[in-house]
Design a protein around this motif. Structure first.
Motif, PDB file in Angstrom:
ATOM      1  N   THR A  68       8.469  37.753  17.758  1.00  0.00           N
ATOM      2  CA  THR A  68       8.519  39.119  18.282  1.00  0.00           C
ATOM      3  C   THR A  68       8.425  40.130  17.150  1.00  0.00           C
ATOM      4  O   THR A  68       7.769  41.171  17.289  1.00  0.00           O
ATOM      5  CB  THR A  68       9.812  39.335  19.083  1.00  0.00           C
ATOM      6  N   THR A  97       4.664  40.196  16.178  1.00  0.00           N
ATOM      7  CA  THR A  97       3.690  40.661  17.174  1.00  0.00           C
ATOM      8  C   THR A  97       4.046  42.001  17.802  1.00  0.00           C
ATOM      9  O   THR A  97       3.186  42.876  17.953  1.00  0.00           O
ATOM     10  CB  THR A  97       3.540  39.605  18.285  1.00  0.00           C
ATOM     11  N   ASP A  98       5.305  42.177  18.206  1.00  0.00           N
ATOM     12  CA  ASP A  98       5.689  43.399  18.918  1.00  0.00           C
ATOM     13  C   ASP A  98       7.142  43.729  18.621  1.00  0.00           C
ATOM     14  O   ASP A  98       8.035  43.502  19.445  1.00  0.00           O
ATOM     15  CB  ASP A  98       5.485  43.217  20.429  1.00  0.00           C
ATOM     16  N   GLY A 139       8.698  46.459  18.645  1.00  0.00           N
ATOM     17  CA  GLY A 139       9.268  47.439  19.558  1.00  0.00           C
ATOM     18  C   GLY A 139       9.934  46.805  20.769  1.00  0.00           C
ATOM     19  O   GLY A 139      10.792  47.427  21.400  1.00  0.00           O
ATOM     20  N   GLU A 140       9.569  45.567  21.099  1.00  0.00           N
ATOM     21  CA  GLU A 140      10.171  44.871  22.235  1.00  0.00           C
ATOM     22  C   GLU A 140      11.673  44.668  22.018  1.00  0.00           C
ATOM     23  O   GLU A 140      12.450  44.665  22.976  1.00  0.00           O
ATOM     24  CB  GLU A 140       9.474  43.520  22.426  1.00  0.00           C
ATOM     25  N   HIS A 190      14.169  47.316  23.479  1.00  0.00           N
ATOM     26  CA  HIS A 190      14.360  47.488  24.911  1.00  0.00           C
ATOM     27  C   HIS A 190      15.681  46.872  25.348  1.00  0.00           C
ATOM     28  O   HIS A 190      16.127  45.861  24.814  1.00  0.00           O
ATOM     29  CB  HIS A 190      13.203  46.843  25.681  1.00  0.00           C
ATOM     30  N   SER A 211      15.832  43.234  26.332  1.00  0.00           N
ATOM     31  CA  SER A 211      15.677  42.323  25.209  1.00  0.00           C
ATOM     32  C   SER A 211      16.986  42.137  24.457  1.00  0.00           C
ATOM     33  O   SER A 211      17.419  41.007  24.213  1.00  0.00           O
ATOM     34  CB  SER A 211      14.586  42.839  24.253  1.00  0.00           C
ATOM     35  N   GLU A 252       1.297  53.092  18.731  1.00  0.00           N
ATOM     36  CA  GLU A 252       1.498  52.265  19.915  1.00  0.00           C
ATOM     37  C   GLU A 252       0.303  52.324  20.852  1.00  0.00           C
ATOM     38  O   GLU A 252       0.134  51.441  21.695  1.00  0.00           O
ATOM     39  CB  GLU A 252       2.766  52.735  20.642  1.00  0.00           C
ATOM     40  N   LEU A 257       8.876  49.351  12.369  1.00  0.00           N
ATOM     41  CA  LEU A 257       8.378  50.480  13.152  1.00  0.00           C
ATOM     42  C   LEU A 257       8.462  51.800  12.391  1.00  0.00           C
ATOM     43  O   LEU A 257       8.249  52.863  12.967  1.00  0.00           O
ATOM     44  CB  LEU A 257       9.176  50.587  14.455  1.00  0.00           C
TER      45      LEU A 257
END
Length: 845
Positions: free
Chosen positions: A444, A447-448, A450-451, A454, A457, A625, A804
């Motif tokens: 995570t 790849t992402d 920002g997930e 949340h 998550s 994004e 980020l």
């Protein structure tokens, strides 16, 4: 086997009480949460409110529709469009047309004035229907009529639009009108240029006066309402519905009749939104409940079976086969699981309405929310019952498999002292889960990232790591168990290390509770601190001015702010833009509209490519994004009012904590009003004098940079606190159950040890201190493992913030960690003392 298991349960019922209680309460919690979720799926159908007596309501376009290769995609527009002029002209030919307007009103000088006053033109009052109860209708620009009891005729109000005088008060009546033949007074309207200007009375059918809670209305003369709110997005047509439909040729125009008129009320989806919030709350609480209850029930059954090794060793010596022992244990688990699951479903039936009362009283749910009754769903009972039974069988199966494989002599040898800390199966499962937790976190982050920010998550991810650490916890007992001074401390540590499975069983629920509290509260605190630091870095203005009523700044107010000498005022408005990603996904993005030249003087945006000064009416600033975020690329967007545009990307911003949105010019705001003004004090001007002048403007809230940063820090409101207490309270409740069960079951097998200590001369007080100390050692092991899990989770979150380009820090919720650990320690100590005391009542052996 069932008959043997039933006789075993009857003869040794005390040994199964802990498992029964744990499973029954776990199923009860699952039932309650399932019922709460079922009750939060459907909102009740509300009748029309403001337009209950209106024949037909016609509204402008409020939905964006975009055709894609996989079908039409729709999104609700942030700002509905007004009804087209051609359509209005066609409707006026059918009958009277009344334009509706709604705008916020902020009143001063009236102590009882509500904060949510909303203004309307007087001509729309009769469609609710409202009726005058005192005074007359407003005619002049400074006259209003109000609903509710907070004002009376003659009350003077001061607003951002000038002074007002209340000349009438109104109440609503039942639109059906006829409820009996009682002689009453009926109000008949006589209409003049400004609406109703007087009343007459006559005998007629009764009208039921009803107080509505959907708004606190302030009615203006129509001309004044049009001046304050020039744009009208919906209107009432007094004509036949079929004729209206025939006259309207624009497919984007909404024609509302019957119950559909409720869609023209303010916030028609508030019930659905309230249920969405409830659904998220109960979904989170249900997930935590399922995780904790399954975890505790499985470990309780496994520990109960593991403690019966002496009994299984004797059975093996007497000739019992491994298969017979496994079938006996499973039959016992089947009987206990069935009885406990059924009991839990019954308890859940009584507990669900109490939960509904709790969330309603706490403000988490609307007043009409209820659980259970004749409309109770059936699926939560099935889910809870079969989940409980399956967990009981699985928890017993793992331990029975090991018991069945053990040779008779080996079983007798291991009856008093734990041998190998971990079985091969438990070691493999723990290692696999630990590897999965680390691998998914790393994937995570790559790849992402920002997930990880949340809510779903950072609530669900810790559970995987907690389970892995709990499975491997027996390996950590020896290195983590503290060395304590004195004979009692030495014996307590030795007992904890020798009974490693018992210590791990006590530490596991502590690990769950403390790690959940640390990970959940630590994640919100870490993200909140990062957002506050981000606001601090990006704010270059000396003062931030916002409307006191939380809506938008009036044009006159903005002009007065700009007239303050020695200032640079950058007005900004919140808006949205829609984009079509990959040709199929219609995505809504938050944006702000501002003058680019003034924006650069009051805001320091995290630009990663391009220049902010290149922003103009034909361009847009996006974040990384976005699917397309190359400087110079052109993107197809739809503005807040649905207007399509193709804009060039002028600059790109980092993602940050997720609050960095797109930027456009006021020409592309889609009709949004100014909701914030950033004020920079020019060189040589006195900041104190500037602040004083700004605060003389009515209807605004002036904050300096420090106050603005503090206001931007996410605050935990009462609703959030209650929701968090609900989630963590479930974990803490089950921790107490598990601690009590484990220590109570372990107390029976420790009687020989206590007898030996008493023969050696130990006093009852020393034995009680020994039991309490050993329980506290297990709590300490669980708390240290929880702190490790929390640190790993928050480190991953901090790494995501760094990737980020957001301010990074780790905020550990020390207070929550201390309180939950102290609660676990208190529960463990009380249970250890309570379960040990009966063994000391007999005379010294």
């Amino acid at each position: 086997m069932l008959s043997v298991a039933w006789r075993t349960l009857r003869a040794r019922w005390a040994a199964f009480v802990g498992s029964f209680v744990a499973l029954a309460l776990g199923v009860a919690l699952l039932t309650v949460m399932g019922q709460a979720l079922a009750a939060s799926l459907d909102a009740p159908a509300r009748a029309p409110e403001r337009f209950a007596a209106a024949p037909v309501v016609v509204g402008g376009q409020d939905t964006l529709r975009v055709a894609t290769r996989t079908g039409e995609r729709t999104k609700e527009l942030a700002r509905p469009r007004p009804v087209p002029a051609g359509t209005v002209a066609a409707l006026r030919a059918l009958g009277p047309v009344t334009e509706d307007r709604s705008f916020p009103v902020q009143a001063y000088g009236a102590p009882a004035a509500p904060d949510d006053l909303v203004g309307h033109p007087w001509s729309t009052a009769r469609f609710a229907p409202y009726r005058l109860t005192a005074g007359r209708a407003p005619a002049a620009a400074d006259e209003v009529a109000t609903s509710g009891a907070w004002a009376t005729v003659g009350t003077r109000l001061r607003t951002t639009d000038g002074p007002l005088r209340v000349v009438g008060t109104v109440e609503t009546v039942d639109a059906t009108g006829t409820t009996g033949t009682t002689e009453t007074t009926e109000t008949t309207e006589t209409t003049g240029t400004a609406g109703t200007t007087g009343t007459t009375t006559r005998n007629g059918p009764s009208e039921t006066v009803r107080e509505l809670d959907f708004e606190h209305a302030v009615f203006y003369a129509d001309a004044q309402a049009a001046r304050l709110s020039p744009e009208s997005t919906q209107l009432v047509v007094e004509a036949d519905a079929a004729a209206v439909r025939a006259a309207v040729t624009d497919e984007s125009v909404r024609i509302l009749t019957g119950d559909a008129r409720r869609l023209a009320d303010a916030d028609p989806g508030r019930d659905a939104e309230a249920l969405t919030a409830l659904n998220a709350l109960f979904g989170t609480a249900g997930g935590v409940t399922a995780f904790v209850s399954v975890f505790v029930v499985a470990s309780t059954f496994a520990f109960a079976v593991d403690r019966r090794r002496r009994e299984f060793g004797l059975l093996r010596t007497a000739g019992a086969t491994p298969g017979q022992i496994r079938r006996t244990v499973l039959a016992e688990a089947l009987l206990v699981g069935t009885l406990a699951s059924a009991t839990g479903c019954v308890l859940g039936t009584y507990g669900a309405p109490r939960l509904a009362e709790l969330v309603v009283d706490g403000g988490l749910a609307p007043e009409w929310y209820a659980i259970g009754g004749s409309s109770a769903a059936v699926w939560p009972y099935h889910l809870a019952f079969w989940t409980g039974l399956l967990v009981a069988l699985c928890g017993a199966l793992a331990a029975s498999w090991r018991a069945g494989r053990t040779a008779p002599a080996q079983a007798l040898r291991e009856a008093s002292v734990d041998g190998r800390a971990l079985t091969r199966g438990r070691r493999a499962c723990g290692a696999a889960l630990l590897l999965a937790a680390v691998a998914t976190l790393a994937y995570t982050l790559v790849t992402d990232p920002g997930e990880l920010l949340h809510r779903k998550s950072y609530i669900s991810r810790p559970m995987l790591l907690i389970t892995a650490v709990a499975l491997l916890s027996p390996l950590t007992v020896r290195p983590l168990a503290p060395r304590l001074p004195g004979a009692v401390g030495l014996l307590a540590r030795a007992g904890a290390v020798v009974g490693v499975r018992r210590t791990a069983a006590v530490a596991a629920p502590v690990l769950v509770t403390v790690a959940l509290a640390g990970s959940l509260l630590g994640a919100t605190a870490t993200i909140g601190a990062a957002r506050a630091a981000e606001v601090r870095q990006q704010t270059a203005a000396d003062f931030v001015v916002t409307p006191r009523d939380g809506t938008t700044l009036r044009t006159g107010v903005l002009d007065r702010l700009r007239q303050v000498p020695g200032t640079v005022v950058s007005a900004g408005s919140a808006t949205t833009v829609f984009t079509l990603e990959d040709g199929v996904a219609l995505v809504k993005s938050e944006a702000r509209a501002a003058d680019p030249a003034l924006l650069a003087a009051t805001v320091r945006l995290p630009v990663t490519a391009g220049r902010l000064t290149d922003l103009d009416d034909g361009s847009i600033v996006v974040t990384e994004e976005w699917a397309r975020h190359g400087v110079g690329q052109r993107v197809r967007v739809w503005l807040a009012d649905g207007t399509p545009k193709t804009l060039r990307i002028a600059a790109v911003l980092s993602i940050g904590t997720g609050d960095n949105g797109a930027y456009v010019t006021p020409a592309n705001a889609g009709g949004g009003g100014v909701d914030r003004a950033d004020v920079r004090v020019r060189a040589g001007a006195d900041p104190t004098a500037v602040a004083a002048r700004l605060r003389t403007v009515d209807g605004v809230r002036v904050m300096d940079k420090a106050q603005w940063v503090r206001a931007a820090h996410p605050q935990t409101n009462r609703t959030t606190r209650l929701g968090m207490l609900l989630v963590l309270g479930i974990a803490l409740l089950y921790t107490g159950i598990s601690l009590a069960n484990t220590l109570a079951m372990a107390a029976a097998e420790r009687r020989p040890d206590l007898t030996a200590l008493r023969l050696a001369g130990a006093t009852p007080g020393q034995i009680l201190r020994l039991a309490a100390t050993e329980a506290l050692i297990a709590v300490a092991v669980g708390a240290l493992l929880a702190l490790l899990v929390t640190a790993v989770n928050l480190t991953g979150l901090s790494t995501a913030l760094h990737l980020l380009s957001a301010p990074t820090s780790i905020t550990l919720p020390w207070q929550a960690l201390a309180w939950t650990t102290a609660a676990c320690a208190l529960l463990a100590t009380l249970t250890a003392l309570t379960s040990t005391t009966p063994a000391l009542r007999s005379p010294r052996p």
